[in-house]
Design a protein around this motif. Sequence first.
Motif, PDB file in Angstrom:
ATOM      1  N   ASP A  39      -8.041  -0.246   7.074  1.00 45.49           N
ATOM      2  CA  ASP A  39      -6.783   0.431   7.379  1.00 45.49           C
ATOM      3  C   ASP A  39      -6.250   1.153   6.140  1.00 45.49           C
ATOM      4  OD1 ASP A  39      -4.494   0.984   9.167  1.00 45.49           O
ATOM      5  OD2 ASP A  39      -3.407  -0.322   7.764  1.00 45.49           O
ATOM      6  N   ALA A  40      -6.263   0.483   5.004  1.00 40.03           N
ATOM      7  CA  ALA A  40      -5.792   1.102   3.758  1.00 40.03           C
ATOM      8  C   ALA A  40      -6.684   2.283   3.375  1.00 40.03           C
ATOM      9  CB  ALA A  40      -5.757   0.070   2.637  1.00 40.03           C
ATOM     10  N   SER A  41      -7.981   2.168   3.622  1.00 37.22           N
ATOM     11  CA  SER A  41      -8.910   3.251   3.319  1.00 37.22           C
ATOM     12  C   SER A  41      -8.528   4.515   4.073  1.00 37.22           C
ATOM     13  CB  SER A  41     -10.341   2.833   3.680  1.00 37.22           C
ATOM     14  OG  SER A  41     -11.235   3.891   3.484  1.00 37.22           O
ATOM     15  N   GLY A  42      -8.182   4.363   5.341  1.00 45.77           N
ATOM     16  CA  GLY A  42      -7.757   5.515   6.122  1.00 45.77           C
ATOM     17  C   GLY A  42      -6.490   6.142   5.570  1.00 45.77           C
ATOM     18  N   LYS A  43      -5.561   5.308   5.141  1.00 52.49           N
ATOM     19  CA  LYS A  43      -4.286   5.813   4.619  1.00 52.49           C
ATOM     20  C   LYS A  43      -4.439   6.465   3.245  1.00 52.49           C
ATOM     21  CE  LYS A  43      -1.564   2.536   7.267  1.00 52.49           C
ATOM     22  NZ  LYS A  43      -0.835   1.264   7.250  1.00 52.49           N
ATOM     23  N   LEU A  44      -5.423   6.003   2.457  1.00 50.67           N
ATOM     24  CA  LEU A  44      -5.633   6.544   1.112  1.00 50.67           C
ATOM     25  C   LEU A  44      -6.736   7.601   1.072  1.00 50.67           C
ATOM     26  CD1 LEU A  44      -5.359   3.209  -0.916  1.00 50.67           C
ATOM     27  CD2 LEU A  44      -3.734   5.121  -0.933  1.00 50.67           C
ATOM     28  N   ARG A  45      -7.287   7.923   2.210  1.00 52.61           N
ATOM     29  CA  ARG A  45      -8.427   8.849   2.270  1.00 52.61           C
ATOM     30  C   ARG A  45      -8.131  10.192   1.618  1.00 52.61           C
ATOM     31  NH1 ARG A  45     -12.268   9.824   7.446  1.00 52.61           N
ATOM     32  NH2 ARG A  45     -13.726  11.206   6.396  1.00 52.61           N
ATOM     33  N   ALA A  46      -6.935  10.699   1.785  1.00 56.56           N
ATOM     34  CA  ALA A  46      -6.599  12.034   1.266  1.00 56.56           C
ATOM     35  C   ALA A  46      -6.274  12.045  -0.226  1.00 56.56           C
ATOM     36  CB  ALA A  46      -5.422  12.609   2.049  1.00 56.56           C
ATOM     37  N   VAL A  47      -6.144  10.885  -0.842  1.00 52.79           N
ATOM     38  CA  VAL A  47      -5.828  10.842  -2.273  1.00 52.79           C
ATOM     39  C   VAL A  47      -7.098  11.203  -3.050  1.00 52.79           C
ATOM     40  CG1 VAL A  47      -5.041   9.434  -4.209  1.00 52.79           C
ATOM     41  CG2 VAL A  47      -4.069   9.072  -1.924  1.00 52.79           C
ATOM     42  N   PRO A  48      -7.032  12.216  -3.901  1.00 55.19           N
ATOM     43  CA  PRO A  48      -8.223  12.633  -4.651  1.00 55.19           C
ATOM     44  C   PRO A  48      -8.459  11.776  -5.901  1.00 55.19           C
ATOM     45  CG  PRO A  48      -6.414  14.112  -5.145  1.00 55.19           C
ATOM     46  CD  PRO A  48      -5.896  13.121  -4.124  1.00 55.19           C
ATOM     47  N   PHE A  49      -8.940  10.550  -5.687  1.00 59.68           N
ATOM     48  CA  PHE A  49      -9.186   9.662  -6.821  1.00 59.68           C
ATOM     49  C   PHE A  49     -10.236  10.263  -7.748  1.00 59.68           C
ATOM     50  CE2 PHE A  49      -7.881   6.405  -3.580  1.00 59.68           C
ATOM     51  CZ  PHE A  49      -6.673   6.094  -4.178  1.00 59.68           C
ATOM     52  N   THR A  50      -9.962  10.182  -9.031  1.00 58.96           N
ATOM     53  CA  THR A  50     -10.926  10.657 -10.030  1.00 58.96           C
ATOM     54  C   THR A  50     -11.707   9.510 -10.649  1.00 58.96           C
ATOM     55  OG1 THR A  50      -9.211  10.589 -11.761  1.00 58.96           O
ATOM     56  CG2 THR A  50      -9.538  12.699 -10.594  1.00 58.96           C
ATOM     57  N   HIS A  51     -11.132   8.311 -10.614  1.00 57.38           N
ATOM     58  CA  HIS A  51     -11.760   7.128 -11.205  1.00 57.38           C
ATOM     59  C   HIS A  51     -11.346   5.904 -10.402  1.00 57.38           C
ATOM     60  CE1 HIS A  51     -11.422  10.157 -14.354  1.00 57.38           C
ATOM     61  NE2 HIS A  51     -12.571   9.689 -14.776  1.00 57.38           N
ATOM     62  N   ALA A  52     -12.214   4.893 -10.419  1.00 58.95           N
ATOM     63  CA  ALA A  52     -11.908   3.675  -9.659  1.00 58.95           C
ATOM     64  C   ALA A  52     -12.311   2.449 -10.459  1.00 58.95           C
ATOM     65  CB  ALA A  52     -12.630   3.696  -8.317  1.00 58.95           C
ATOM     66  N   TYR A  53     -11.454   1.427 -10.382  1.00 60.79           N
ATOM     67  CA  TYR A  53     -11.664   0.169 -11.091  1.00 60.79           C
ATOM     68  C   TYR A  53     -11.366  -0.989 -10.153  1.00 60.79           C
ATOM     69  CZ  TYR A  53     -11.673   3.001 -15.294  1.00 60.79           C
ATOM     70  OH  TYR A  53     -11.987   3.946 -16.241  1.00 60.79           O
ATOM     71  N   ALA A  54     -11.984  -2.114 -10.443  1.00 63.96           N
ATOM     72  CA  ALA A  54     -11.681  -3.352  -9.735  1.00 63.96           C
ATOM     73  C   ALA A  54     -11.806  -4.497 -10.727  1.00 63.96           C
ATOM     74  CB  ALA A  54     -12.632  -3.574  -8.559  1.00 63.96           C
ATOM     75  N   SER A  55     -11.177  -5.606 -10.390  1.00 67.91           N
ATOM     76  CA  SER A  55     -11.301  -6.800 -11.221  1.00 67.91           C
ATOM     77  C   SER A  55     -12.696  -7.386 -11.050  1.00 67.91           C
ATOM     78  CB  SER A  55     -10.232  -7.826 -10.827  1.00 67.91           C
ATOM     79  OG  SER A  55     -10.615  -8.504  -9.637  1.00 67.91           O
ATOM     80  N   GLU A  56     -12.962  -8.453 -11.765  1.00 66.80           N
ATOM     81  CA  GLU A  56     -14.266  -9.112 -11.686  1.00 66.80           C
ATOM     82  C   GLU A  56     -14.443  -9.956 -10.429  1.00 66.80           C
ATOM     83  OE1 GLU A  56     -15.629 -10.079 -16.167  1.00 66.80           O
ATOM     84  OE2 GLU A  56     -13.868 -11.210 -15.486  1.00 66.80           O
ATOM     85  N   PHE A  57     -13.387 -10.119  -9.641  1.00 63.80           N
ATOM     86  CA  PHE A  57     -13.436 -10.994  -8.477  1.00 63.80           C
ATOM     87  C   PHE A  57     -14.110 -10.310  -7.287  1.00 63.80           C
ATOM     88  CE2 PHE A  57     -10.356 -12.870 -11.174  1.00 63.80           C
ATOM     89  CZ  PHE A  57     -10.316 -14.216 -10.871  1.00 63.80           C
ATOM     90  N   PRO A  58     -14.986 -11.036  -6.581  1.00 60.02           N
ATOM     91  CA  PRO A  58     -15.668 -10.447  -5.423  1.00 60.02           C
ATOM     92  C   PRO A  58     -14.719  -9.835  -4.402  1.00 60.02           C
ATOM     93  CG  PRO A  58     -16.722 -12.523  -5.981  1.00 60.02           C
ATOM     94  CD  PRO A  58     -15.485 -12.401  -6.853  1.00 60.02           C
ATOM     95  N   ARG A  59     -13.592 -10.487  -4.116  1.00 59.89           N
ATOM     96  CA  ARG A  59     -12.678  -9.968  -3.093  1.00 59.89           C
ATOM     97  C   ARG A  59     -12.098  -8.612  -3.480  1.00 59.89           C
ATOM     98  NH1 ARG A  59     -10.354 -14.503  -5.540  1.00 59.89           N
ATOM     99  NH2 ARG A  59      -8.302 -14.228  -6.476  1.00 59.89           N
ATOM    100  N   ALA A  60     -11.851  -8.398  -4.773  1.00 57.14           N
ATOM    101  CA  ALA A  60     -11.347  -7.102  -5.229  1.00 57.14           C
ATOM    102  C   ALA A  60     -12.446  -6.044  -5.143  1.00 57.14           C
ATOM    103  CB  ALA A  60     -10.817  -7.207  -6.654  1.00 57.14           C
ATOM    104  N   GLN A  61     -13.652  -6.395  -5.532  1.00 57.64           N
ATOM    105  CA  GLN A  61     -14.760  -5.444  -5.472  1.00 57.64           C
ATOM    106  C   GLN A  61     -15.111  -5.096  -4.026  1.00 57.64           C
ATOM    107  OE1 GLN A  61     -17.993  -6.697  -8.104  1.00 57.64           O
ATOM    108  NE2 GLN A  61     -16.464  -7.604  -9.460  1.00 57.64           N
TER     109      GLN A  61
END
Length: 179
Positions: A39-61
């Motif tokens: 659901d969040a992916s659909g809402k953020l789809r139009a945001v032109p992300f240039t870089h992406a990060y996540a924590s070391e935790f599997p749930r975040a990745q």
Amino acid sequence: MKIFLVRHGESEANVAHRINDNPLQPVNLTGRGRAQAEDASGKLRAVPFTHAYASEFPRAQQTAEILLRHHACPLHIDARINERRTGMDGLPVEAFHELVYPDPLRIKPENGESFLEQMERVRSFMDELVAHHPDGRVLAVSHENPILAAMALTAGDPEQVVRASIANCEWVELDWPAG
């Protein structure tokens, strides 16, 4: 720089009301957590992300991978946006809340970190991001406490933020440096 800090989707630890602050413990998203991320992916789809990060935790990745389905930027892992270190892994979440309740900014569990210390860890992450990507639109998938720490860095008074909450797959959009 704009940074979109997204809390991971519902995890097995969320459902069990247990602390998981050890990224080596395999705590994954639930089916509901995956649906929240979709659901969040659909809402953020139009945001032109240039870089992406996540924590070391599997749930975040796992959440980040779902969010990035419509984006071309690679995912980088950074421990500075890991969950707050409590030293209480596996205990009920309520045990942590009871411990820090008298002074949630400064109380530091044994083998853990205070909220103020966590704020400095998150500041280091955000300062490095803006140094490398000053005009970037950055996605960072993290956890409730680090996101609150980032919000506290942009607030005039961290006391206003420390007791707030962030729902699974909720996000905040911040300008950094704050000003």
